[in-house]
Design a protein around this motif. Sequence first.
Motif, PDB file in Angstrom:
ATOM      1  N   PHE A  95       0.820  -1.211   0.000  1.00  0.00           N
ATOM      2  CA  PHE A  95       0.000   0.000   0.000  1.00  0.00           C
ATOM      3  C   PHE A  95       0.853   1.260   0.000  1.00  0.00           C
ATOM      4  N   VAL A  96       0.336   2.274  -0.686  1.00  0.00           N
ATOM      5  CA  VAL A  96       0.942   3.602  -0.736  1.00  0.00           C
ATOM      6  C   VAL A  96      -0.127   4.580  -0.281  1.00  0.00           C
TER       7      VAL A  96
ATOM      8  N   GLU B 125      -5.212   4.418   1.336  1.00  0.00           N
ATOM      9  CA  GLU B 125      -3.998   3.838   0.790  1.00  0.00           C
ATOM     10  C   GLU B 125      -4.416   2.941  -0.366  1.00  0.00           C
ATOM     11  N   VAL B 126      -3.596   2.916  -1.396  1.00  0.00           N
ATOM     12  CA  VAL B 126      -3.899   2.128  -2.590  1.00  0.00           C
ATOM     13  C   VAL B 126      -2.707   1.237  -2.901  1.00  0.00           C
ATOM     14  N   ALA B 127      -3.001  -0.002  -3.275  1.00  0.00           N
ATOM     15  CA  ALA B 127      -1.967  -0.940  -3.715  1.00  0.00           C
ATOM     16  C   ALA B 127      -2.276  -1.356  -5.142  1.00  0.00           C
ATOM     17  N   ARG B 128      -1.278  -1.211  -6.001  1.00  0.00           N
ATOM     18  CA  ARG B 128      -1.457  -1.570  -7.412  1.00  0.00           C
ATOM     19  C   ARG B 128      -0.373  -2.533  -7.872  1.00  0.00           C
ATOM     20  N   ASN B 129       0.249  -3.240  -6.925  1.00  0.00           N
ATOM     21  CA  ASN B 129       1.364  -4.113  -7.254  1.00  0.00           C
ATOM     22  C   ASN B 129       0.964  -5.529  -7.649  1.00  0.00           C
TER      23      ASN B 129
ATOM     24  N   VAL C 187      -6.592  -3.828  -7.834  1.00  0.00           N
ATOM     25  CA  VAL C 187      -6.255  -2.576  -7.161  1.00  0.00           C
ATOM     26  C   VAL C 187      -6.923  -2.658  -5.794  1.00  0.00           C
ATOM     27  N   ALA C 188      -6.131  -2.567  -4.741  1.00  0.00           N
ATOM     28  CA  ALA C 188      -6.654  -2.681  -3.381  1.00  0.00           C
ATOM     29  C   ALA C 188      -6.677  -1.299  -2.731  1.00  0.00           C
ATOM     30  N   VAL C 189      -7.732  -1.034  -1.966  1.00  0.00           N
ATOM     31  CA  VAL C 189      -7.911   0.255  -1.306  1.00  0.00           C
ATOM     32  C   VAL C 189      -8.272  -0.005   0.151  1.00  0.00           C
ATOM     33  N   ARG C 190      -7.674   0.766   1.048  1.00  0.00           N
ATOM     34  CA  ARG C 190      -8.014   0.652   2.468  1.00  0.00           C
ATOM     35  C   ARG C 190      -7.926   2.016   3.129  1.00  0.00           C
TER      36      ARG C 190
END
Length: 60
Positions: free
Chosen positions: A6-7, A20-24, A29-32
């Motif tokens: 997450f970034v 925070e979003v993770a696109r790896n 695409v994950a969002v938290r």
Amino acid sequence: MKVFQFVKSSYSTLEKDCVEVARNVPGAVAVRDSKRAAGPVLVLTPTAWNAFRASLSRQP
């Protein structure tokens, strides 16, 4: 098992948390909530994520 990296959003500050979003992970695409790192994670397809982001830019 998917391991999201997450970034934090550029809109987050020390006073105001955001998302925070993770696109790896390919195809996801994950969002938290940045305040609840151990909380739930919303996982979207890249197409759904792009549509969501586009809809934000159309808001008045």
